[in-house]
Design an enzyme around this catalytic site. Structure first.
Site, short mmCIF file in Angstrom:
data_model
loop_
_atom_site.label_atom_id
_atom_site.label_comp_id
_atom_site.label_asym_id
_atom_site.label_seq_id
_atom_site.Cartn_x
_atom_site.Cartn_y
_atom_site.Cartn_z
N ALA A 55 -47.41 -73.90 77.70
CA ALA A 55 -46.14 -74.28 77.06
C ALA A 55 -45.05 -73.19 77.15
CB ALA A 55 -46.42 -74.66 75.61
N ARG A 90 -42.56 -82.57 82.61
CA ARG A 90 -43.80 -82.78 81.84
C ARG A 90 -43.42 -83.17 80.41
NH1 ARG A 90 -48.49 -78.48 82.47
NH2 ARG A 90 -49.69 -80.28 81.77
N ASP A 244 -49.36 -76.91 72.57
CA ASP A 244 -48.19 -77.36 73.34
C ASP A 244 -47.10 -77.91 72.45
OD1 ASP A 244 -50.61 -77.53 75.28
OD2 ASP A 244 -48.79 -77.41 76.51
N ASN A 254 -52.80 -79.95 71.76
CA ASN A 254 -53.21 -78.94 72.75
C ASN A 254 -54.05 -79.65 73.81
OD1 ASN A 254 -53.27 -76.16 73.65
ND2 ASN A 254 -55.44 -76.14 73.11
N LYS A 255 -54.51 -78.89 74.75
CA LYS A 255 -55.28 -79.42 75.89
C LYS A 255 -56.39 -80.36 75.43
CE LYS A 255 -54.60 -78.94 79.32
NZ LYS A 255 -53.79 -79.96 80.07
#
Ligand code: MRU
Length: 367
Positions: A55, A90, A244, A254-255
């Site tokens: 990020a 993104r 993120d 997050n991921k």
């Protein structure tokens, strides 16, 4: 951080004073290559294709992308086109929109003749601020590690699990989740990091492991399903991950796979920390599950896998049967109730609306 003794950031201004150079993260861990970005299109492709990712680094690259656009054409139309092109790269990391909003607010009122210099200066400032923020996160997170270390027999490592790459490669320098780890290691506190491989793109196995290895931090790569087992067996003292986008009430995006680690941590009484630079807070959203757009990427990231072949060349193989459909959700949301604390540049903040607003009053309720 240093690579083979040479200090590096992940993004810097080229020697010509207008191009921008980045470390090509699609080549890790087998190659270390630098890529030059000459145009706003180059910056947009670098973000979209994950040459740069994470990020904070996405935000920094977008800021420099605007500067590259202003170098070519500083008109109002060109500024609008650059902002639109970069914003579309993104969807999930809010740092992208944060950086673009900041660039737009600075550049719009300026005479076009003044925009190029102002854009480069602002992009550089965003990068320098990111380094400062992450260093502060490191100092606050270090206090957590010191406390855990103090409760262990002398010489026993603090065992830390992390997911994806929230390391210096995901930021301009230091990393967010890794900053406390690097500082603890540098201070002589024994640490050992469990590195989730992080399928499908393997940011843990290829980026976090590379970073930690180059800094001499003891670590072990595990596949993504191992975390729960490790926690059940008392082998994890704390989890720390990046984010993120974190909402006003402390839900953490997050991921993909982060949520499952948070559930396992909760079930096993393992503290679950999130390293959170303030540009990653989106005060406009509250319910992360309902409101945060989750990126869905191409199926080849799931159906194929790349690695170093015996001939020393990187090769890609298919791991699914022909015709099997695949799905590739890139992020998930961990509800605030599962988060032990947010490690911010202003200290450890509870994951709730009042605490976050109190820590960042100048941004709460708005941007
Ligand atoms: O898809 P990526 O590699 O950009 O995802 C990165 C992450 O999920 C990181 O944990 C996050 O951006 C925090 S980086 C300090």
């Amino acid at each position: 951080m240093k690579v083979d003794g040479i200090p590096f950031r992940t993004i810097w201004l080229g020697r010509d004073g207008h191009s921008v150079e980045v470390i090509d993260q699609t080549r890790f861990p087998h190659r270390f290559e630098i890529l030059r970005l000459e145009t706003v299109g180059d910056a947009a492709s670098a973000i979209r294709d994950m040459v740069v990712r994470g990020a904070p680094l996405i935000g920094a690259t977008a800021a420099y992308g605007v500067a590259l656009a202003m170098h070519d054409d500083a008109s109002e139309d060109a500024l609008d086109r650059a902002l639109d092109e970069l914003a579309a790269t993104r969807p999930t990391a809010i740092n992208l929109r944060w950086a673009l909003d900041r660039m737009a607010a600075l550049l719009r009122p300026l005479d076009p003749a003044a925009r190029e210099a102002a854009a480069y200066a602002e992009a550089a400032a965003i990068c320098d601020e990111d380094v400062e923020i992450n260093a502060a996160i490191g100092r606050h997170g270090l206090a957590i590690i010191e406390k855990i270390a103090a409760g262990k027999p002398a010489g026993k490592p603090v065992r830390i699990l992390t997911h994806c790459n929230a390391g210096w490669l995901a930021t301009v320098d230091w990393g967010t989740a890794t900053a406390p780890i690097y500082m603890a290691h540098d201070a002589g506190i024994p640490v050992h990091v469990w590195v989730d491989e992080t399928r499908p793109r393997n940011q843990g196995a290829s980026l976090t492991a590379w970073e930690l290895g180059h800094h001499g931090v003891p670590h072990t790569v595990v596949v993504d399903n191992v975390g729960g087992h490790l926690m059940q067996h008392g082998l994890v003292d704390m989890v720390i991950v990046g984010t993120d986008r974190t909402t006003a009430r402390g839900d953490v995006c997050n991921k993909i796979g982060t949520y499952l680690k948070a559930l396992a941590a909760d079930d096993n009484g393992v503290p679950f920390y999130v390293a959170l630079p303030s540009p990653t807070i989106d005060f406009r959203v509250h319910d992360g599950v309902a409101e945060i757009p989750i990126e869905e990427r191409g199926g080849a990231e799931v159906s194929e896998i790349s690695g170093l072949g015996p001939d020393g060349e990187v090769t890609t193989v298919t791991i699914t049967p022909p015709g099997s459909p695949v799905a590739n959700y890139a992020f998930d949301v961990t509800p605030a109730r599962l988060v032990t604390g947010l490690v911010t540049e202003r200290g450890i903040v509870a994951a709730n609306e009042a605490a976050i607003a109190a820590a960042f009053p100048e941004r709460a309720g708005g941007r």
